[in-house]
Scaffold this active site. Structure first.
Site, PDB file in Angstrom:
ATOM      1  N   HIS A   1      -9.570   1.477   4.213  1.00 30.99           N
ATOM      2  CA  HIS A   1      -8.333   1.663   4.976  1.00 30.99           C
ATOM      3  C   HIS A   1      -8.589   2.642   6.120  1.00 30.99           C
ATOM      4  CE1 HIS A   1      -4.286   2.818   6.087  1.00 30.99           C
ATOM      5  NE2 HIS A   1      -3.912   1.663   5.576  1.00 30.99           N
TER       6      HIS A   1
ATOM      7  N   ASN B   1       0.878  -1.170   0.000  1.00 30.50           N
ATOM      8  CA  ASN B   1       0.000   0.000   0.000  1.00 30.50           C
ATOM      9  C   ASN B   1       0.915   1.219   0.000  1.00 30.50           C
ATOM     10  OD1 ASN B   1      -1.780   2.069   0.491  1.00 30.50           O
ATOM     11  ND2 ASN B   1      -2.294   1.439   2.581  1.00 30.50           N
ATOM     12  N   TRP B   2       1.070   1.791  -1.183  1.00 30.30           N
ATOM     13  CA  TRP B   2       2.034   2.895  -1.317  1.00 30.30           C
ATOM     14  C   TRP B   2       1.523   4.195  -0.703  1.00 30.30           C
ATOM     15  CZ3 TRP B   2       4.666   2.824  -6.842  1.00 30.30           C
ATOM     16  CH2 TRP B   2       5.325   1.589  -7.027  1.00 30.30           C
ATOM     17  N   LYS B   3       0.238   4.269  -0.412  1.00 28.12           N
ATOM     18  CA  LYS B   3      -0.368   5.487   0.145  1.00 28.12           C
ATOM     19  C   LYS B   3      -0.102   6.680  -0.786  1.00 28.12           C
ATOM     20  CE  LYS B   3      -0.032   3.328   4.609  1.00 28.12           C
ATOM     21  NZ  LYS B   3      -0.093   3.459   6.039  1.00 28.12           N
TER      22      LYS B   3
ATOM     23  N   GLY C   1       2.618  -1.184   4.295  1.00 24.53           N
ATOM     24  CA  GLY C   1       2.756   0.238   3.983  1.00 24.53           C
ATOM     25  C   GLY C   1       4.215   0.614   3.783  1.00 24.53           C
ATOM     26  N   GLY C   2       4.826   1.147   4.818  1.00 26.92           N
ATOM     27  CA  GLY C   2       6.188   1.667   4.734  1.00 26.92           C
ATOM     28  C   GLY C   2       7.172   0.728   4.046  1.00 26.92           C
TER      29      GLY C   2
ATOM     30  N   GLU D   1      -6.960   5.027   7.235  1.00 28.74           N
ATOM     31  CA  GLU D   1      -6.695   6.438   6.918  1.00 28.74           C
ATOM     32  C   GLU D   1      -7.877   7.063   6.171  1.00 28.74           C
ATOM     33  OE1 GLU D   1      -2.859   5.744   5.158  1.00 28.74           O
ATOM     34  OE2 GLU D   1      -2.121   5.176   7.134  1.00 28.74           O
TER      35      GLU D   1
ATOM     36  N   GLU E   1      -6.094  -4.745  10.173  1.00 29.02           N
ATOM     37  CA  GLU E   1      -5.071  -3.737  10.434  1.00 29.02           C
ATOM     38  C   GLU E   1      -5.409  -2.956  11.702  1.00 29.02           C
ATOM     39  OE1 GLU E   1      -2.681  -2.675   6.671  1.00 29.02           O
ATOM     40  OE2 GLU E   1      -4.361  -1.309   6.809  1.00 29.02           O
TER      41      GLU E   1
ATOM     42  N   SER F   1       2.787  -2.168  10.380  1.00 26.43           N
ATOM     43  CA  SER F   1       4.205  -2.293  10.730  1.00 26.43           C
ATOM     44  C   SER F   1       4.767  -3.680  10.444  1.00 26.43           C
ATOM     45  CB  SER F   1       4.450  -1.888  12.190  1.00 26.43           C
ATOM     46  OG  SER F   1       4.124  -0.522  12.373  1.00 26.43           O
TER      47      SER F   1
ATOM     48  N   GLY G   1       1.939   2.290  10.634  1.00 24.06           N
ATOM     49  CA  GLY G   1       2.924   3.368  10.504  1.00 24.06           C
ATOM     50  C   GLY G   1       3.568   3.765  11.815  1.00 24.06           C
TER      51      GLY G   1
HETATM   52  P1  PGA Z   1       2.492   0.215   7.634  1.00 22.00           P
HETATM   53  O1  PGA Z   1       1.092   0.476   6.920  1.00 22.00           O
HETATM   54  O2  PGA Z   1       3.028  -1.095   7.101  1.00 22.00           O
HETATM   55  O3  PGA Z   1       3.352   1.386   7.233  1.00 22.00           O
HETATM   56  O4  PGA Z   1       2.253   0.148   9.103  1.00 22.00           O
HETATM   57  C1  PGA Z   1       0.199  -0.571   6.677  1.00 22.00           C
HETATM   58  C2  PGA Z   1      -1.044  -0.038   6.011  1.00 22.00           C
HETATM   59  O5  PGA Z   1      -1.443   1.095   6.306  1.00 22.00           O
HETATM   60  O6  PGA Z   1      -1.661  -0.726   5.177  1.00 22.00           O
END
Ligand code: PGA
Length: 255
Positions: A98, A13-15, A237-238, A100, A170, A216, A176
């Protein structure tokens, strides 16, 4: 072991990261590192990167996803992108719900259900995100929250349509933050999600649904999480923005 009934899916998930040129460079770096993966590999990228990412992955085992979609096919919805539009250009997956989107952009369980319906009708595969806030975990209502999110999102989804749904657990406090859920914490909730699926669709169907963990997840902790009976992949994500780290997670899921 029912885990063997399910295909592991590692999705990045590149956001809100990467210009088209940067996206192309990252895809080209990831491609050779994951070409022998024994799991499905997906990169979910910003809308403006979709065309570039689709082009760059044409000859590879990497699938491309979007990070959100709207349910109506077209119309007066300024700034929105429909599931049908995504499908038209060759996108295969879409992340829906998601945290966010829920936290910053007003998505609710009801709009998540509508987006899920729109995506399924358009023929997209959905990565449906559920998860609790830290306050909810502290109140001891994690399972209730996640059960409710799952049931509302799947309202009206048939057993046949469920084949196009991946659920990603999640925990919001793990996204994050570098604070990953323990394998036991993640397994407990992923198992509870599978129990809801069994109530709704029967155990045989529930045993075939891919349920990911996200929050994470990284090259160092992926193997232990993915070894859990009910964790069939990850939403990353990251670590998905660093080719070697993403590839290491794909490798862990391929074992
Ligand atoms: P993260 O994000 O791996 O940076 O914690 C995961 C996500 O939001 O899907």
């Amino acid at each position: 072991m029912n885990k063997t009934l399910r295909r592991a899916v590692i999705a990045g998930n590149w956001k809100m990261n990467k210009t088209p040129a940067e996206a192309e460079a990252l895809i080209n770096e990831i491609k050779p590192l994951v070409k022998n993966a024994d799991c499905d590999v997906v990169c979910c990228v910003p809308y403006i990167d979709l065309q570039t990412a689709l082009e760059a992955t044409k000859d590879s085992n990497i699938k491309i996803g979007a990070e959100n979609c709207y349910w109506a096919e077209s119309g007066a919805f300024t700034g929105e992108i429909s599931a049908k539009m995504l499908k038209t250009i060759g996108v295969e997956y879409v992340i829906i719900g998601h945290s966010e989107r829920r936290t910053f952009f007003g998505d609710t369980d009801e709009t998540v259900a509508k987006r899920t319906r729109g995506a399924l009708d358009a023929g997209l595969k959905v990565i449906l995100c559920v998860g609790e806030y830290l306050e909810q975990r502290d109140l001891g209502i994690t399972i209730e929250v996640v059960r409710m999110q799952t049931k509302i999102a799947l309202n009206g989804v048939s057993a046949d349509e469920l084949k196009n749904i991946i659920i990603a657990y999640e925990p919001v406090w793990a996204i994050g933050t570098g604070r990953v859920a323990t394998p036991d914490q993640a397994q407990e909730v992923n198992h509870a999600i599978r129990e809801v699926l069994a109530e709704l669709y029967g155990k045989d169907v529930a045993d075939t649904v891919t349920v990911q963990y996200g929050g994470s997840m990284n090259a160092g902790n992926a193997a232990e999480l993915l070894a859990q009976e009910d964790i069939d992949g990850g939403l990353i994500g990251g670590a998905s923005l660093k080719a070697p780290d993403f590839a290491a997670i794909v490798e862990a899921a391929s074992k």
